[in-house]
Enzyme design. Sequence first.
Site, PDB file in Angstrom:
ATOM      1  N   GLY A 143     -80.982 -95.115 -22.974  1.00 28.62           N
ATOM      2  CA  GLY A 143     -80.676 -94.205 -24.078  1.00 28.62           C
ATOM      3  C   GLY A 143     -79.204 -93.949 -24.347  1.00 28.62           C
ATOM      4  O   GLY A 143     -78.806 -93.732 -25.485  1.00 28.62           O
ATOM      5  N   ASP A 183     -85.174 -93.773 -28.397  1.00 29.81           N
ATOM      6  CA  ASP A 183     -86.258 -94.638 -28.873  1.00 29.81           C
ATOM      7  C   ASP A 183     -87.581 -93.914 -29.060  1.00 29.81           C
ATOM      8  O   ASP A 183     -87.810 -92.823 -28.529  1.00 29.81           O
ATOM      9  CB  ASP A 183     -86.481 -95.770 -27.871  1.00 29.81           C
ATOM     10  CG  ASP A 183     -87.158 -95.261 -26.591  1.00 29.81           C
ATOM     11  OD1 ASP A 183     -86.599 -94.334 -25.963  1.00 29.81           O
ATOM     12  OD2 ASP A 183     -88.234 -95.761 -26.243  1.00 29.81           O
ATOM     13  N   GLU A 221     -75.238 -88.814 -20.670  1.00 29.42           N
ATOM     14  CA  GLU A 221     -76.645 -88.869 -21.080  1.00 29.42           C
ATOM     15  C   GLU A 221     -76.773 -88.784 -22.592  1.00 29.42           C
ATOM     16  O   GLU A 221     -75.951 -88.149 -23.258  1.00 29.42           O
ATOM     17  CB  GLU A 221     -77.423 -87.698 -20.462  1.00 29.42           C
ATOM     18  CG  GLU A 221     -78.283 -88.081 -19.263  1.00 29.42           C
ATOM     19  CD  GLU A 221     -79.544 -88.870 -19.617  1.00 29.42           C
ATOM     20  OE1 GLU A 221     -79.591 -89.549 -20.668  1.00 29.42           O
ATOM     21  OE2 GLU A 221     -80.491 -88.817 -18.822  1.00 29.42           O
ATOM     22  N   PHE A 240     -89.251 -84.006 -31.011  1.00 24.43           N
ATOM     23  CA  PHE A 240     -88.966 -85.392 -30.668  1.00 24.43           C
ATOM     24  C   PHE A 240     -87.994 -86.010 -31.668  1.00 24.43           C
ATOM     25  O   PHE A 240     -88.168 -85.896 -32.879  1.00 24.43           O
ATOM     26  CB  PHE A 240     -90.264 -86.205 -30.637  1.00 24.43           C
ATOM     27  CG  PHE A 240     -90.090 -87.557 -30.025  1.00 24.43           C
ATOM     28  CD1 PHE A 240     -89.884 -87.703 -28.669  1.00 24.43           C
ATOM     29  CD2 PHE A 240     -90.116 -88.685 -30.821  1.00 24.43           C
ATOM     30  CE1 PHE A 240     -89.714 -88.954 -28.096  1.00 24.43           C
ATOM     31  CE2 PHE A 240     -89.943 -89.951 -30.264  1.00 24.43           C
ATOM     32  CZ  PHE A 240     -89.745 -90.075 -28.899  1.00 24.43           C
ATOM     33  N   VAL A 241     -86.953 -86.658 -31.142  1.00 33.45           N
ATOM     34  CA  VAL A 241     -85.938 -87.272 -32.013  1.00 33.45           C
ATOM     35  C   VAL A 241     -85.781 -88.766 -31.712  1.00 33.45           C
ATOM     36  O   VAL A 241     -86.047 -89.212 -30.593  1.00 33.45           O
ATOM     37  CB  VAL A 241     -84.560 -86.563 -31.871  1.00 33.45           C
ATOM     38  CG1 VAL A 241     -84.610 -85.167 -32.465  1.00 33.45           C
ATOM     39  CG2 VAL A 241     -84.104 -86.504 -30.418  1.00 33.45           C
ATOM     40  N   ARG A 248     -83.653 -97.448 -31.593  1.00 29.69           N
ATOM     41  CA  ARG A 248     -82.411 -97.133 -30.876  1.00 29.69           C
ATOM     42  C   ARG A 248     -81.186 -97.526 -31.702  1.00 29.69           C
ATOM     43  O   ARG A 248     -80.103 -97.010 -31.507  1.00 29.69           O
ATOM     44  CB  ARG A 248     -82.344 -97.912 -29.554  1.00 29.69           C
ATOM     45  CG  ARG A 248     -83.379 -97.505 -28.523  1.00 29.69           C
ATOM     46  CD  ARG A 248     -83.011 -98.139 -27.184  1.00 29.69           C
ATOM     47  NE  ARG A 248     -84.092 -98.118 -26.213  1.00 29.69           N
ATOM     48  CZ  ARG A 248     -84.354 -97.092 -25.388  1.00 29.69           C
ATOM     49  NH1 ARG A 248     -83.626 -95.996 -25.449  1.00 29.69           N
ATOM     50  NH2 ARG A 248     -85.331 -97.158 -24.522  1.00 29.69           N
ATOM     51  N   ASP A 269     -83.724 -83.179 -21.759  1.00 32.40           N
ATOM     52  CA  ASP A 269     -84.966 -82.577 -22.239  1.00 32.40           C
ATOM     53  C   ASP A 269     -85.465 -81.600 -21.174  1.00 32.40           C
ATOM     54  O   ASP A 269     -85.076 -80.434 -21.159  1.00 32.40           O
ATOM     55  CB  ASP A 269     -85.940 -83.735 -22.534  1.00 32.40           C
ATOM     56  CG  ASP A 269     -87.235 -83.298 -23.169  1.00 32.40           C
ATOM     57  OD1 ASP A 269     -87.372 -82.120 -23.520  1.00 32.40           O
ATOM     58  OD2 ASP A 269     -88.135 -84.144 -23.321  1.00 32.40           O
TER      59      ASP A 269
HETATM   60  P1  IMP Z   1     -85.694 -85.373 -19.120  1.00 34.52           P
HETATM   61  O1  IMP Z   1     -85.736 -86.085 -17.803  1.00 34.52           O
HETATM   62  O2  IMP Z   1     -87.015 -84.657 -19.398  1.00 34.52           O
HETATM   63  O3  IMP Z   1     -84.524 -84.453 -19.287  1.00 34.52           O
HETATM   64  O4  IMP Z   1     -85.645 -86.458 -20.247  1.00 34.52           O
HETATM   65  C1  IMP Z   1     -84.533 -87.200 -20.437  1.00 34.52           C
HETATM   66  C2  IMP Z   1     -84.840 -88.563 -20.972  1.00 34.52           C
HETATM   67  O5  IMP Z   1     -86.052 -88.608 -21.742  1.00 34.52           O
HETATM   68  C3  IMP Z   1     -83.736 -88.918 -21.929  1.00 34.52           C
HETATM   69  O6  IMP Z   1     -82.706 -89.576 -21.266  1.00 34.52           O
HETATM   70  C4  IMP Z   1     -84.436 -89.771 -22.950  1.00 34.52           C
HETATM   71  O7  IMP Z   1     -84.413 -91.115 -22.542  1.00 34.52           O
HETATM   72  C5  IMP Z   1     -85.846 -89.271 -22.976  1.00 34.52           C
HETATM   73  N1  IMP Z   1     -86.069 -88.304 -24.079  1.00 34.52           N
HETATM   74  C6  IMP Z   1     -86.127 -86.955 -24.000  1.00 34.52           C
HETATM   75  N2  IMP Z   1     -86.341 -86.394 -25.193  1.00 34.52           N
HETATM   76  C7  IMP Z   1     -86.420 -87.423 -26.072  1.00 34.52           C
HETATM   77  C8  IMP Z   1     -86.588 -87.484 -27.516  1.00 34.52           C
HETATM   78  O8  IMP Z   1     -86.755 -86.476 -28.236  1.00 34.52           O
HETATM   79  N3  IMP Z   1     -86.605 -88.731 -28.056  1.00 34.52           N
HETATM   80  C9  IMP Z   1     -86.439 -89.874 -27.325  1.00 34.52           C
HETATM   81  N4  IMP Z   1     -86.263 -89.846 -25.989  1.00 34.52           N
HETATM   82  C10 IMP Z   1     -86.248 -88.643 -25.371  1.00 34.52           C
HETATM   83 MG    MG Z   2     -82.002 -91.391 -21.304  1.00 37.81          MG
END
Ligand code: IMP
Ligand code: MG
Length: 186
Positions: free
Chosen positions: A55, A170, A110, A163-164, A176, A114
């Site tokens: 990402g 992606d 990053e 969700f984005v 992407r 999320d």
């Molecule tokens: P976390 O571990 O829950 O903080 O998620 C982080 C990873 O999930 C990010 O580095 C993204 O790759 C993916 N991610 C989280 N939210 C989104 C979103 O809204 N769209 C696409 N990928 C996401």
């Molecule tokens: Mg990521």
Amino acid sequence: MDQLKNSKKEILVGAEKFVLMLTENEIQKRISELASEISEEYKTKLPIFIGVLNGSFMFMSDLMKYININCEIDFFKLSSYGDEKISSGRVKLVKDLNADIKDRHIIIVEDIVDSGLSIKYVEELIQEHKPASMKVVTLLLKPDSLKYDIKIDYIGFKIPNKFVIGYGLDYAQKYRNLSSIYVLSD
Ligand code: IMP
Ligand code: MG
């Protein structure tokens, strides 16, 4: 192909509609501000920027172009969400670092934080190598989604818990390559 034009205000993915949330200009302006702040803070150091793939590849690339001090880069690759819009709640290391980060100043890069699970995992991996310091820069943060106690030092944009896609982010590995960011409309 026509669907992938950045000037589009909306993108249809099957029956789901994504609408423009952050334009290329807004993203670039904010990244240059973050880069100025980081360059100023690290001007007497030689930091290593560590991107979290996949990402962060686009953010990392643009951020580096605005950083005006000497620095190095490296990457981690973590396993992804799968093809879903919600996290699997599990993280796996797919590619480790090459750089020796002991006693170095580390800035983790990053695309989005999320739940915070990925960042927490990466921070723990880095701490094992005893860096001199460690900070985190993320382009996007979903504050209402955070489940872990983590500190994010530089934040591009705080966004709602939706969700984005685009700008590195992606949906089932696609989109992407968009240079703007789109949000799933409800
Ligand atoms: P976390 O571990 O829950 O903080 O998620 C982080 C990873 O999930 C990010 O580095 C993204 O790759 C993916 N991610 C989280 N939210 C989104 C979103 O809204 N769209 C696409 N990928 C996401
Ligand atoms: Mg990521």
